[in-house]
Design a protein around this motif. Structure first.
Motif, PDB file in Angstrom:
ATOM      1  N   GLU A 147      -4.281  -0.203  17.109  1.00  0.00           N
ATOM      2  CA  GLU A 147      -5.683   0.108  17.430  1.00  0.00           C
ATOM      3  C   GLU A 147      -6.640  -0.717  16.572  1.00  0.00           C
ATOM      4  N   SER A 148      -6.141  -1.227  15.452  1.00  0.00           N
ATOM      5  CA  SER A 148      -6.960  -2.118  14.616  1.00  0.00           C
ATOM      6  C   SER A 148      -7.386  -3.349  15.397  1.00  0.00           C
ATOM      7  N   PHE A 149      -6.496  -3.831  16.255  1.00  0.00           N
ATOM      8  CA  PHE A 149      -6.842  -4.979  17.088  1.00  0.00           C
ATOM      9  C   PHE A 149      -8.009  -4.641  18.013  1.00  0.00           C
ATOM     10  N   VAL A 150      -7.969  -3.474  18.628  1.00  0.00           N
ATOM     11  CA  VAL A 150      -9.040  -3.069  19.543  1.00  0.00           C
ATOM     12  C   VAL A 150     -10.375  -2.994  18.791  1.00  0.00           C
ATOM     13  N   VAL A 151     -10.360  -2.358  17.637  1.00  0.00           N
ATOM     14  CA  VAL A 151     -11.585  -2.231  16.840  1.00  0.00           C
ATOM     15  C   VAL A 151     -12.126  -3.605  16.462  1.00  0.00           C
ATOM     16  N   SER A 152     -11.238  -4.531  16.111  1.00  0.00           N
ATOM     17  CA  SER A 152     -11.674  -5.859  15.665  1.00  0.00           C
ATOM     18  C   SER A 152     -12.308  -6.668  16.783  1.00  0.00           C
ATOM     19  N   PHE A 154     -14.730  -5.523  18.471  1.00  0.00           N
ATOM     20  CA  PHE A 154     -16.097  -5.032  18.637  1.00  0.00           C
ATOM     21  C   PHE A 154     -16.858  -4.808  17.328  1.00  0.00           C
ATOM     22  N   GLN A 155     -16.162  -4.640  16.223  1.00  0.00           N
ATOM     23  CA  GLN A 155     -16.815  -4.271  14.970  1.00  0.00           C
ATOM     24  C   GLN A 155     -16.905  -5.444  13.996  1.00  0.00           C
ATOM     25  N   GLN A 156     -18.105  -5.749  13.587  1.00  0.00           N
ATOM     26  CA  GLN A 156     -18.330  -6.806  12.587  1.00  0.00           C
ATOM     27  C   GLN A 156     -17.717  -6.392  11.257  1.00  0.00           C
ATOM     28  N   ASP A 157     -17.090  -7.367  10.575  1.00  0.00           N
ATOM     29  CA  ASP A 157     -16.469  -7.123   9.261  1.00  0.00           C
ATOM     30  C   ASP A 157     -15.492  -5.945   9.319  1.00  0.00           C
ATOM     31  N   SER A 158     -14.673  -5.927  10.343  1.00  0.00           N
ATOM     32  CA  SER A 158     -13.737  -4.819  10.538  1.00  0.00           C
ATOM     33  C   SER A 158     -12.715  -4.710   9.416  1.00  0.00           C
ATOM     34  N   PHE A 159     -12.441  -5.804   8.712  1.00  0.00           N
ATOM     35  CA  PHE A 159     -11.487  -5.765   7.610  1.00  0.00           C
ATOM     36  C   PHE A 159     -11.959  -4.836   6.495  1.00  0.00           C
ATOM     37  N   ASN A 160     -13.242  -4.594   6.424  1.00  0.00           N
ATOM     38  CA  ASN A 160     -13.775  -3.700   5.386  1.00  0.00           C
ATOM     39  C   ASN A 160     -13.578  -2.221   5.727  1.00  0.00           C
ATOM     40  N   LEU A 161     -13.178  -1.941   6.966  1.00  0.00           N
ATOM     41  CA  LEU A 161     -12.875  -0.557   7.340  1.00  0.00           C
ATOM     42  C   LEU A 161     -11.524  -0.164   6.746  1.00  0.00           C
ATOM     43  N   GLU A 162     -11.409   1.098   6.329  1.00  0.00           N
ATOM     44  CA  GLU A 162     -10.197   1.541   5.625  1.00  0.00           C
ATOM     45  C   GLU A 162      -9.649   2.818   6.249  1.00  0.00           C
ATOM     46  N   PHE A 163      -8.325   2.806   6.481  1.00  0.00           N
ATOM     47  CA  PHE A 163      -7.657   3.957   7.083  1.00  0.00           C
ATOM     48  C   PHE A 163      -6.264   4.111   6.492  1.00  0.00           C
ATOM     49  N   LEU A 165      -3.867   6.208   8.314  1.00  0.00           N
ATOM     50  CA  LEU A 165      -2.979   6.414   9.453  1.00  0.00           C
ATOM     51  C   LEU A 165      -3.561   5.847  10.743  1.00  0.00           C
ATOM     52  N   GLY A 166      -2.669   5.506  11.649  1.00  0.00           N
ATOM     53  CA  GLY A 166      -3.105   5.011  12.940  1.00  0.00           C
ATOM     54  C   GLY A 166      -3.916   6.027  13.712  1.00  0.00           C
ATOM     55  N   SER A 167      -3.602   7.310  13.543  1.00  0.00           N
ATOM     56  CA  SER A 167      -4.358   8.356  14.231  1.00  0.00           C
ATOM     57  C   SER A 167      -5.828   8.344  13.823  1.00  0.00           C
ATOM     58  N   GLU A 168      -6.104   7.962  12.592  1.00  0.00           N
ATOM     59  CA  GLU A 168      -7.482   7.872  12.124  1.00  0.00           C
ATOM     60  C   GLU A 168      -8.214   6.706  12.793  1.00  0.00           C
ATOM     61  N   VAL A 169      -7.502   5.620  13.021  1.00  0.00           N
ATOM     62  CA  VAL A 169      -8.108   4.470  13.699  1.00  0.00           C
ATOM     63  C   VAL A 169      -8.418   4.831  15.146  1.00  0.00           C
ATOM     64  N   LYS A 170      -7.536   5.584  15.781  1.00  0.00           N
ATOM     65  CA  LYS A 170      -7.778   6.017  17.160  1.00  0.00           C
ATOM     66  C   LYS A 170      -9.061   6.828  17.255  1.00  0.00           C
ATOM     67  N   VAL A 171      -9.255   7.740  16.323  1.00  0.00           N
ATOM     68  CA  VAL A 171     -10.467   8.560  16.321  1.00  0.00           C
ATOM     69  C   VAL A 171     -11.693   7.675  16.127  1.00  0.00           C
ATOM     70  N   TYR A 172     -11.609   6.754  15.174  1.00  0.00           N
ATOM     71  CA  TYR A 172     -12.726   5.844  14.907  1.00  0.00           C
ATOM     72  C   TYR A 172     -13.045   5.012  16.155  1.00  0.00           C
ATOM     73  N   TYR A 233      -5.270   1.536   3.993  1.00  0.00           N
ATOM     74  CA  TYR A 233      -5.115   0.109   4.317  1.00  0.00           C
ATOM     75  C   TYR A 233      -6.443  -0.435   4.809  1.00  0.00           C
ATOM     76  N   ARG A 234      -6.668  -1.716   4.550  1.00  0.00           N
ATOM     77  CA  ARG A 234      -7.807  -2.388   5.161  1.00  0.00           C
ATOM     78  C   ARG A 234      -7.414  -2.802   6.569  1.00  0.00           C
ATOM     79  N   LEU A 235      -8.298  -2.544   7.502  1.00  0.00           N
ATOM     80  CA  LEU A 235      -7.986  -2.734   8.916  1.00  0.00           C
ATOM     81  C   LEU A 235      -7.692  -4.200   9.221  1.00  0.00           C
ATOM     82  N   LEU A 236      -6.514  -4.447   9.802  1.00  0.00           N
ATOM     83  CA  LEU A 236      -6.111  -5.820  10.130  1.00  0.00           C
ATOM     84  C   LEU A 236      -4.997  -5.780  11.166  1.00  0.00           C
ATOM     85  N   SER A 237      -5.125  -6.599  12.205  1.00  0.00           N
ATOM     86  CA  SER A 237      -4.054  -6.770  13.179  1.00  0.00           C
ATOM     87  C   SER A 237      -3.731  -8.247  13.320  1.00  0.00           C
TER      88      SER A 237
END
Length: 252
Positions: A147-152, A154-163, A165-172, A233-237
């Protein structure tokens, strides 16, 4: 950074082995049939087969299959992989021996063992061949999930987002309207730029696609050290690495 899509690129046969039974299939189908207009075949763990965007005698096509189990340890099952490749060749006439192979997995702290991942990083270091293992392929991780790939997209500076678990990224992703159905050629170029910004911060931007294991080691060592300190983790795909490796994306 300039990013170019090569939509008429002849890529031959491409195999993706993925852990999930939904997200990976939806994302790869969106990319390869909608953005790049290739034929895509799928077979899931329940042996259900589908073909999308069917072409007559395609010179380039994609096949997506599940790993034996959702845990990354299943990639250590040499006998299973051999049987899978024989099945693809005999039953579906998919020439695995001449295919580019990618393993798409999550850095899931709850299910995937770190020592196993590091071992597999060295085994699966090239999409066409391996210097250290009889079976080729390139392992590409997402932190903490695809899901990090999906977020990246659309979201600027997505690497600065921190999670954690994957379930948390899904919610975000849901709360911020980051939907795989909205992925387009333009958002894909944006995701490539976001990935490279993250790789630059990890000092992993000078990668070698003929031997990606060194880059994978730099990334995971940095991400695991950060996790020890912060429990996230810092968001990265790394999914876009496959598209770059295939020549579908050029980065200047």
């Amino acid at each position: 950074m300039g990013v170019k899509l090569n939509k008429d690129k002849r890529i031959g046969k491409v195999l993706f082995i993925v852990e999930g039974e939904r997200t990976e299939f939806l994302i790869l189908r969106k990319i390869f049939t909608t953005i790049f207009d290739y034929q895509l075949e799928t077979e899931k763990r329940n042996n259900k087969y589908n073909i999308y965007n069917k072409k007559d005698n395609p010179l380039s096509s994609i096949f997506v299959v599940n790993s034996k189990q959702s845990q990354i340890e299943s990639l250590n099952d040499y006998e299973y992989l051999e049987k899978l490749y024989v099945k693809l060749q005999d039953e579906y006439k998919f020439p695995v021996d001449n295919a580019s192979i990618y393993y798409i997995f999550d850095r899931d702290i709850e299910t995937n063992n770190l020592d196993t991942i590091k071992d597999l990083i060295n085994k699966f270091n090239n999409s066409k061949e391996s210097d250290t293992y009889d079976i080729p392929g390139l392992l590409l991780l997402s932190y903490p999930s695809l899901e990090s790939f999906v977020v990246s997209n659309f979201q600027q500076d997505s690497f600065n987002l921190e999670f954690k678990l994957g379930s948390e990224v899904k919610v975000y992703a849901h709360e911020n309207n980051c939907n795989h159905q909205k992925i387009s050629g333009e958002t894909l170029k944006f995701a490539v730029d976001e990935m490279h910004k993250g790789l630059t911060k990890l000092n992993a931007h000078n990668y070698d696609l003929d031997n990606f294991s060194k880059t994978n080691e730099i990334i995971i060592d940095n991400q695991e050290e950060y996790f020890k300190q912060s429990n996230v983790y810092r968001l990265l795909s790394l999914l876009c690495i496959a598209l770059i490796d295939l020549g579908l994306i050029e980065v200047e």
